[in-house]
Design a protein around this motif. Structure first.
Motif, PDB file in Angstrom:
ATOM      1  N   VAL A   1       0.848  -1.199   0.000  1.00  0.00           N
ATOM      2  CA  VAL A   1       0.000   0.000   0.000  1.00  0.00           C
ATOM      3  C   VAL A   1       0.878   1.242   0.000  1.00  0.00           C
ATOM      4  O   VAL A   1       2.103   1.150   0.004  1.00  0.00           O
ATOM      5  N   HIS A   2       0.242   2.420   0.046  1.00  0.00           N
ATOM      6  CA  HIS A   2       0.966   3.674  -0.137  1.00  0.00           C
ATOM      7  C   HIS A   2       1.679   4.167   1.114  1.00  0.00           C
ATOM      8  O   HIS A   2       2.697   4.847   1.009  1.00  0.00           O
ATOM      9  N   ALA A   3       1.130   3.875   2.304  1.00  0.00           N
ATOM     10  CA  ALA A   3       1.760   4.384   3.524  1.00  0.00           C
ATOM     11  C   ALA A   3       1.419   3.487   4.710  1.00  0.00           C
ATOM     12  O   ALA A   3       0.405   2.792   4.716  1.00  0.00           O
ATOM     13  N   PHE A   4       2.305   3.520   5.712  1.00  0.00           N
ATOM     14  CA  PHE A   4       2.133   2.758   6.951  1.00  0.00           C
ATOM     15  C   PHE A   4       2.463   3.654   8.123  1.00  0.00           C
ATOM     16  O   PHE A   4       3.368   4.487   8.034  1.00  0.00           O
ATOM     17  N   SER A   5       1.784   3.450   9.251  1.00  0.00           N
ATOM     18  CA  SER A   5       2.252   4.083  10.477  1.00  0.00           C
ATOM     19  C   SER A   5       3.389   3.214  11.016  1.00  0.00           C
ATOM     20  O   SER A   5       3.536   2.047  10.632  1.00  0.00           O
ATOM     21  N   ARG A   6       4.196   3.812  11.889  1.00  0.00           N
ATOM     22  CA  ARG A   6       5.345   3.075  12.415  1.00  0.00           C
ATOM     23  C   ARG A   6       4.907   1.824  13.181  1.00  0.00           C
ATOM     24  O   ARG A   6       5.471   0.742  13.024  1.00  0.00           O
ATOM     25  N   SER A   7       3.833   1.962  13.979  1.00  0.00           N
ATOM     26  CA  SER A   7       3.368   0.817  14.771  1.00  0.00           C
ATOM     27  C   SER A   7       2.800  -0.283  13.867  1.00  0.00           C
ATOM     28  O   SER A   7       3.003  -1.475  14.122  1.00  0.00           O
ATOM     29  N   ALA A   8       2.120   0.086  12.787  1.00  0.00           N
ATOM     30  CA  ALA A   8       1.583  -0.916  11.861  1.00  0.00           C
ATOM     31  C   ALA A   8       2.708  -1.672  11.183  1.00  0.00           C
ATOM     32  O   ALA A   8       2.664  -2.899  11.034  1.00  0.00           O
ATOM     33  N   GLU A   9       3.740  -0.935  10.809  1.00  0.00           N
ATOM     34  CA  GLU A   9       4.908  -1.530  10.164  1.00  0.00           C
ATOM     35  C   GLU A   9       5.540  -2.581  11.078  1.00  0.00           C
ATOM     36  O   GLU A   9       5.801  -3.718  10.660  1.00  0.00           O
ATOM     37  N   GLU A  10       5.730  -2.202  12.341  1.00  0.00           N
ATOM     38  CA  GLU A  10       6.349  -3.119  13.300  1.00  0.00           C
ATOM     39  C   GLU A  10       5.488  -4.357  13.527  1.00  0.00           C
ATOM     40  O   GLU A  10       5.995  -5.482  13.586  1.00  0.00           O
ATOM     41  N   LYS A  11       4.178  -4.182  13.651  1.00  0.00           N
ATOM     42  CA  LYS A  11       3.287  -5.313  13.912  1.00  0.00           C
ATOM     43  C   LYS A  11       3.210  -6.268  12.730  1.00  0.00           C
ATOM     44  O   LYS A  11       3.152  -7.490  12.911  1.00  0.00           O
ATOM     45  N   ILE A  12       3.205  -5.733  11.504  1.00  0.00           N
ATOM     46  CA  ILE A  12       3.159  -6.595  10.312  1.00  0.00           C
ATOM     47  C   ILE A  12       4.440  -7.420  10.231  1.00  0.00           C
ATOM     48  O   ILE A  12       4.415  -8.633   9.986  1.00  0.00           O
ATOM     49  N   LEU A  13       5.591  -6.767  10.456  1.00  0.00           N
ATOM     50  CA  LEU A  13       6.881  -7.471  10.386  1.00  0.00           C
ATOM     51  C   LEU A  13       7.022  -8.490  11.514  1.00  0.00           C
ATOM     52  O   LEU A  13       7.547  -9.587  11.306  1.00  0.00           O
ATOM     53  N   SER A  14       6.534  -8.146  12.708  1.00  0.00           N
ATOM     54  CA  SER A  14       6.647  -9.082  13.828  1.00  0.00           C
ATOM     55  C   SER A  14       5.710 -10.283  13.660  1.00  0.00           C
ATOM     56  O   SER A  14       5.960 -11.350  14.223  1.00  0.00           O
ATOM     57  N   ALA A  15       4.629 -10.137  12.867  1.00  0.00           N
ATOM     58  CA  ALA A  15       3.725 -11.254  12.597  1.00  0.00           C
ATOM     59  C   ALA A  15       4.272 -12.154  11.492  1.00  0.00           C
ATOM     60  O   ALA A  15       3.649 -13.151  11.137  1.00  0.00           O
ATOM     61  N   GLY A  16       5.450 -11.791  10.936  1.00  0.00           N
ATOM     62  CA  GLY A  16       6.060 -12.613   9.890  1.00  0.00           C
ATOM     63  C   GLY A  16       5.712 -12.166   8.489  1.00  0.00           C
ATOM     64  O   GLY A  16       6.036 -12.838   7.516  1.00  0.00           O
ATOM     65  N   GLY A  17       5.071 -11.021   8.357  1.00  0.00           N
ATOM     66  CA  GLY A  17       4.687 -10.515   7.045  1.00  0.00           C
ATOM     67  C   GLY A  17       5.747  -9.598   6.466  1.00  0.00           C
ATOM     68  O   GLY A  17       6.839  -9.434   7.029  1.00  0.00           O
ATOM     69  N   SER A  18       5.441  -9.010   5.325  1.00  0.00           N
ATOM     70  CA  SER A  18       6.369  -8.060   4.698  1.00  0.00           C
ATOM     71  C   SER A  18       5.555  -6.872   4.190  1.00  0.00           C
ATOM     72  O   SER A  18       4.351  -6.973   3.958  1.00  0.00           O
ATOM     73  N   ILE A  19       6.247  -5.759   3.982  1.00  0.00           N
ATOM     74  CA  ILE A  19       5.586  -4.543   3.511  1.00  0.00           C
ATOM     75  C   ILE A  19       6.294  -3.984   2.299  1.00  0.00           C
ATOM     76  O   ILE A  19       7.490  -4.235   2.087  1.00  0.00           O
ATOM     77  N   GLU A  20       5.534  -3.268   1.511  1.00  0.00           N
ATOM     78  CA  GLU A  20       6.108  -2.559   0.366  1.00  0.00           C
ATOM     79  C   GLU A  20       5.289  -1.299   0.157  1.00  0.00           C
ATOM     80  O   GLU A  20       4.057  -1.344   0.125  1.00  0.00           O
ATOM     81  N   ARG A  21       5.980  -0.165   0.026  1.00  0.00           N
ATOM     82  CA  ARG A  21       5.302   1.112  -0.209  1.00  0.00           C
ATOM     83  C   ARG A  21       5.109   1.335  -1.708  1.00  0.00           C
ATOM     84  O   ARG A  21       6.060   1.223  -2.476  1.00  0.00           O
ATOM     85  N   LEU A  22       3.892   1.657  -2.084  1.00  0.00           N
ATOM     86  CA  LEU A  22       3.601   1.993  -3.474  1.00  0.00           C
ATOM     87  C   LEU A  22       3.739   3.500  -3.651  1.00  0.00           C
ATOM     88  O   LEU A  22       3.429   4.263  -2.737  1.00  0.00           O
ATOM     89  N   PHE A  23       4.167   3.925  -4.803  1.00  0.00           N
ATOM     90  CA  PHE A  23       4.278   5.359  -5.067  1.00  0.00           C
ATOM     91  C   PHE A  23       3.250   5.730  -6.119  1.00  0.00           C
ATOM     92  O   PHE A  23       3.319   5.284  -7.244  1.00  0.00           O
ATOM     93  N   ALA A  24       2.266   6.525  -5.698  1.00  0.00           N
ATOM     94  CA  ALA A  24       1.224   6.962  -6.630  1.00  0.00           C
ATOM     95  C   ALA A  24       1.656   8.245  -7.302  1.00  0.00           C
ATOM     96  O   ALA A  24       2.299   9.092  -6.707  1.00  0.00           O
ATOM     97  N   ASN A  25       1.270   8.386  -8.571  1.00  0.00           N
ATOM     98  CA  ASN A  25       1.635   9.605  -9.303  1.00  0.00           C
ATOM     99  C   ASN A  25       0.575  10.639  -9.140  1.00  0.00           C
ATOM    100  O   ASN A  25      -0.500  10.470  -8.720  1.00  0.00           O
TER     101      ASN A  25
END
Length: 156
Positions: free
Chosen positions: A132-156
């Motif tokens: 998705v386009h953006a994450f809060s810091r706490s969401a980022e940490e929780k997704i990574l700690s659950a074993g997931g991964s994140i990627e930021r999309l850049f919208a034009n």
């Protein structure tokens, strides 16, 4: 039967009001159902815009301007981790399919072509890949700690 005998069905038509034809017409002898005097009783009153207040200072000029609207503001559709978890439990999301704006649109959580930000309220039980386009810091940490991964999309 021929064309000269055709008539509208009984009760389907009404006679026109004959306005301005004197007191005997029953429809206003001198005012023709327009009330008494004034701008709206005259011909041409239909050309007045709906916001015109008869020359009084109009509302949009009486009320002061204030604030600032940033033309460059980026608005996001906000989703919490608890909402993602609810989607997983309901079966609309699965851990093997990456969470993208299109997937969230199909799940009914976002509008088409909207920018999405994930916030950290709630807990995540599945290991999700989230694009998705953006994450809060706490969401980022929780997704990574659950074993997931994140990627930021850049919208034009």
């Amino acid at each position: 039967m021929n064309l000269s005998t055709l008539k509208p069905a009984k009760g389907s038509t009404r006679r026109n009001k004959r306005l301005g034809r004197g007191v005997g017409s029953g429809k206003g002898g001198h005012s023709s159902t327009r009330g008494n005097k004034g701008q709206k009783s005259r011909t041409g009153n239909h050309r007045m815009p709906s916001w015109f207040e008869g020359g009084q200072m109009p509302l949009q000029r009486r009320v002061p301007k204030f604030g600032f609207k940033n033309p460059n503001r980026i608005s996001y559709t906000v989703l919490n981790l608890s909402q993602l978890n609810a989607l997983i439990e309901s079966g609309k999301l699965t851990a093997d399919v990456p969470v993208t704006p299109d997937v969230l649109y199909q799940a009914g959580q976002a509008k088409k072509n909207s920018r999405i930000k994930i916030l950290g309220q709630g807990d995540l039980t599945a290991a999700l890949t989230v694009h998705v386009h953006a994450f809060s810091r706490s969401a980022e940490e929780k997704i990574l700690s659950a074993g997931g991964s994140i990627e930021r999309l850049f919208a034009n």
